[in-house]
Write a protein that holds these residues in place. Sequence first.
Motif, PDB file in Angstrom:
ATOM      1  N   ARG A 150     -10.468   1.128   1.437  1.00 55.47           N
ATOM      2  CA  ARG A 150     -10.511   1.641   0.068  1.00 55.47           C
ATOM      3  C   ARG A 150      -9.119   1.709  -0.556  1.00 55.47           C
ATOM      4  O   ARG A 150      -8.971   2.136  -1.696  1.00 55.47           O
ATOM      5  N   ALA A 151      -8.120   1.333   0.198  1.00 53.81           N
ATOM      6  CA  ALA A 151      -6.775   1.279  -0.363  1.00 53.81           C
ATOM      7  C   ALA A 151      -6.700   0.208  -1.452  1.00 53.81           C
ATOM      8  O   ALA A 151      -7.372  -0.819  -1.381  1.00 53.81           O
ATOM      9  N   ILE A 152      -5.899   0.471  -2.463  1.00 51.82           N
ATOM     10  CA  ILE A 152      -5.673  -0.490  -3.538  1.00 51.82           C
ATOM     11  C   ILE A 152      -4.340  -1.172  -3.301  1.00 51.82           C
ATOM     12  O   ILE A 152      -3.312  -0.518  -3.140  1.00 51.82           O
ATOM     13  N   SER A 153      -4.351  -2.495  -3.258  1.00 51.08           N
ATOM     14  CA  SER A 153      -3.099  -3.232  -3.155  1.00 51.08           C
ATOM     15  C   SER A 153      -2.318  -3.047  -4.456  1.00 51.08           C
ATOM     16  O   SER A 153      -2.820  -3.316  -5.547  1.00 51.08           O
TER      17      SER A 153
ATOM     18  N   TYR B 234       0.822  -1.199   0.000  1.00 51.44           N
ATOM     19  CA  TYR B 234       0.000   0.000   0.000  1.00 51.44           C
ATOM     20  C   TYR B 234       0.863   1.257   0.000  1.00 51.44           C
ATOM     21  O   TYR B 234       2.024   1.223   0.405  1.00 51.44           O
ATOM     22  N   VAL B 235       0.258   2.353  -0.432  1.00 48.22           N
ATOM     23  CA  VAL B 235       0.961   3.628  -0.498  1.00 48.22           C
ATOM     24  C   VAL B 235       0.209   4.652   0.334  1.00 48.22           C
ATOM     25  O   VAL B 235      -1.022   4.756   0.254  1.00 48.22           O
TER      26      VAL B 235
ATOM     27  N   GLY C 163      -4.856  -0.059   6.088  1.00 45.34           N
ATOM     28  CA  GLY C 163      -4.995  -0.832   4.865  1.00 45.34           C
ATOM     29  C   GLY C 163      -4.641  -2.276   5.125  1.00 45.34           C
ATOM     30  O   GLY C 163      -3.524  -2.586   5.513  1.00 45.34           O
ATOM     31  N   THR C 164      -5.552  -3.191   4.931  1.00 45.89           N
ATOM     32  CA  THR C 164      -5.317  -4.590   5.270  1.00 45.89           C
ATOM     33  C   THR C 164      -6.216  -5.494   4.443  1.00 45.89           C
ATOM     34  O   THR C 164      -7.321  -5.129   4.087  1.00 45.89           O
ATOM     35  N   THR C 165      -5.711  -6.673   4.150  1.00 50.40           N
ATOM     36  CA  THR C 165      -6.548  -7.690   3.509  1.00 50.40           C
ATOM     37  C   THR C 165      -6.949  -8.755   4.522  1.00 50.40           C
ATOM     38  O   THR C 165      -7.424  -9.809   4.156  1.00 50.40           O
ATOM     39  N   ASN C 166      -6.732  -8.469   5.790  1.00 47.21           N
ATOM     40  CA  ASN C 166      -6.908  -9.484   6.821  1.00 47.21           C
ATOM     41  C   ASN C 166      -8.377  -9.724   7.135  1.00 47.21           C
ATOM     42  O   ASN C 166      -9.100  -8.818   7.474  1.00 47.21           O
TER      43      ASN C 166
END
Length: 934
Positions: A149-152, A121-122, A741-744
């Motif tokens: 809403r962050a884009i990986s 993430y940025v 920001g997480t995909t968890n």
Amino acid sequence: MTASAKRAHVVRLLCGTAATLLFAGPALAADLAGAPVALGESATANDPQTGEDVVVKGRRQAIVNAQDEQLRSQSLATVVSGEELRVQPQQNLADLLTRLPGVSSSVDQSRNAAATGEAQYVSIRGLDTSYNAYSFDGVRLAQTDARTRAISMNLLSPFSLQTVRVDKAPTARYDGDAIAGIIDMVPITAFDLPNNRTQIRFQGQVAGRAAARDQNPWGGTVQVETARRIGDLGIYASAYYGRKHVLGESTAMQHDWEKYNNNVPGMIRDNMDNLFARGVQWQAFRNKIERFGGTLNFDWKGEGTDLYWHSTYGQYNLKSWMDQTALRQTSLAPYQTNPNPNKGSYDAAGFRADYGLTATDYFRTEHSKQALVTTKIGGQTRSGDFTFDYHGAYSRGSQDYPMRIQSGFAGAPYIGTADNTGTAAYRMVTSIGNRTAPQVVLTDAARAYLTDPSKMKQWYITQQFENTWESRLEGQFDTTWHHADQGLVSVSAGAKVEDAKRYANALGDDGALQYTFPNADGTNSPRYAATGPALSSLPGKMLGGFMHGAAQVPIYLIDTNYIENQVAQLSTPKMAGLDPVKLKENRLDGREARLSGYVMTTLQFGELQVVPGLRYEYNRFKGTYWQDQGNDTGKFVTTSRHYDQWLPSIVANYRPNDAMVIRASVRKSYSRPAFDLLLGPTRVSRNDLGEVTGVFIPNPNLDAQTSWNYDASLEIKGQGTDFFSVSPFYKKLNHVLFATGTTNAGGDYNIWGNPQSDQQGGVEVSRLTTNATGKIYGVEFFGRYSLRGLPGLLDGLGLQANVTLQKAQANVFVNGQNREQRMTQAPEVMYNAALFYNRGGLSAEWNYNYTGDRLYDLRSSRPDTYIQPTTISNLIVNYSLPSGVTVGMSVQNLFNEHSYWATTGDRKAYLSNDRKGGYVETGRIYMLNLSYAF
């Protein structure tokens, strides 16, 4: 002074020299006010470093063109050329963009991502990654991460990019949900390259850590692109494929820290000198990463109309196998007795006394597949004083975890008695003298018992599934009336409509597919009586070495084919008898629509340009999900929410000459809560033992976060590629939401939310609120300077550096208290320094990146989690021949620094538990590069 300390000292000296250039830059370029440098191609005409080689000259020109675009911009933006990014050893945009001022990267280690050695993430200017807007060719990218809403950036590569533009103060023309800014990736077209040009790139990779451990270290990438123009039609096509293997190693605490002296009043977070460690774990991560994708762009340039069709596709496949050993405290067997009062965790004097020291082995996969496609069809028509821009676009992203395998191995706890029965006599004590390699204190007898893999029997095996996708449609129409060159120059207006469909589902986190090895009588086996095969009897091999030699229990790398076959035989058949309700409990079907419009004028008074604007955006959310009604019943429910925002802005640009611009802007912006934070079922997280560690409850009453943003900058262009800038900024925020920001979706959720968040039975229950206020302020410095006039071979050296100093704070209400709290993912100091060399066909660069410590999550009664500073240094050397061939080599992570380091609290002394990430190293990556353009 140690070798690493010496390296750090040298690096800081370089950074100090580069920082001096940042402040000296305006003085060095003072003569520009009297003798402006023309923009464009002629800016490099007098550059003494411009050699004869076309490729190197083209790279320099790409840097100049990006600088020119930045100067011409109506708003404050940082522009970097794709050519400059492609020369770096990394292929991940999150890592690459940290070269820009005010940009930092982050990673989600709860899914083992830090062990790949790549960021995901940025973050821009001290704001969480979800505060950014992300677009490709101006098209908003589909979102696939579960609760942000962050884009990986895993999906995105520098191939086929003309520039990357980070707009930190966008005008009313652009989407307003960008408190931090807009990251737009601009693709190459056939009109950006020489006609009939084809280029092929090859890269071979060797992962140093994997090679040292006798694991697969090999990788490579191939990319081909071609540009053709047939009259007014331009065609650009590109395709790439990359594969690499990386071995990551990490150390983490086994559990959350607890109070050592239970007589000390207050919460655990109130006294950081009263913490007690509860065991250590060691992980090896075998990673196989595949990237592939392509771009196809058609552009037609007519006399009054330009038309285009741009399409791109990217896919990122990760296979990640984690093998973990640990020394931990577990519950005692029935034939073992806890001597503490009431069989608790504290002795009679009130001090922590853990009995039940156990060696365990845990295997987990985190295989994932991500895909993203975008396509845009549109054009521009010019008629008299009017210009019309229009497009329709489609974007679809998906993220799939097809089979997450988990399996545990354990034996009976060691209690220090002769026959390991009776009253426990051996307390578990963990030494934290080495802050990145803590050790459990062992006697010879304890070590002999606990390090025997034949005593660790398989206890269970299970699998989980998870997938998410979103598809987006958008249409936009803009018109601009050009009136004059001074006074009222133009009036612009436009409208945009967006519609997104979303689907998410998960299965298996509650153990529905778990197979537990039975006792002889057929009952389920507890950990201490595991009856599955012994770890030592499984096919595989011991890991040959480990980071710092810290692993006290041997790490056994289980043969992956064996355990996948075991899942198919023992876990997968349970699907047939699964209650159909289980397939629905984590499902979410959602829809999000947005309507927006704006009006904007451009005014010119001599060298002063003023751009006032007003934007309006209306958002509507609707979701259908399974809601538990209690007593094992449930039903689908539908809820909705809408937001509307009026967003005024004004930008002023003063250009005394072609090489200087002074900017100031004021604008209002907002950020929408992520879809799954608003709507959806309650989620429960568990650890590898199946114990509940957290509960998250979505909140449909969350407000949109808003911010008034104040930005200014001074930008000066020098000779050749020289450039200097200084940019102060301030943001005043309301309705602040702390989310990372997480995909968890299966571990600790890293979220706060009070007054509803508390500790219930040792489980952290979280329900988000947006009651906080915040402020962010800081300044960015950038400088690039070529050292001209040096003798002999030294002629060609140059320095580039940027420094960002910032503060990001919020006033939040947590656990009955108001806190003045750092915001998540907001380092207070970031800097980049580079020493570059360009002479003839030879180009080289040594760059160094530093990102200061960051808050990772905000917790209620327990200490918050912090990410300690990270650094990375790369070395790149290339030589370009007149024939169009370029050969070179590069080393990523030259100084073998850690890739991730999470701590409990901001002190380095307290390593975090594994669900927060711990301490991770991935080693160096060595690369050989070859490209041919013809």
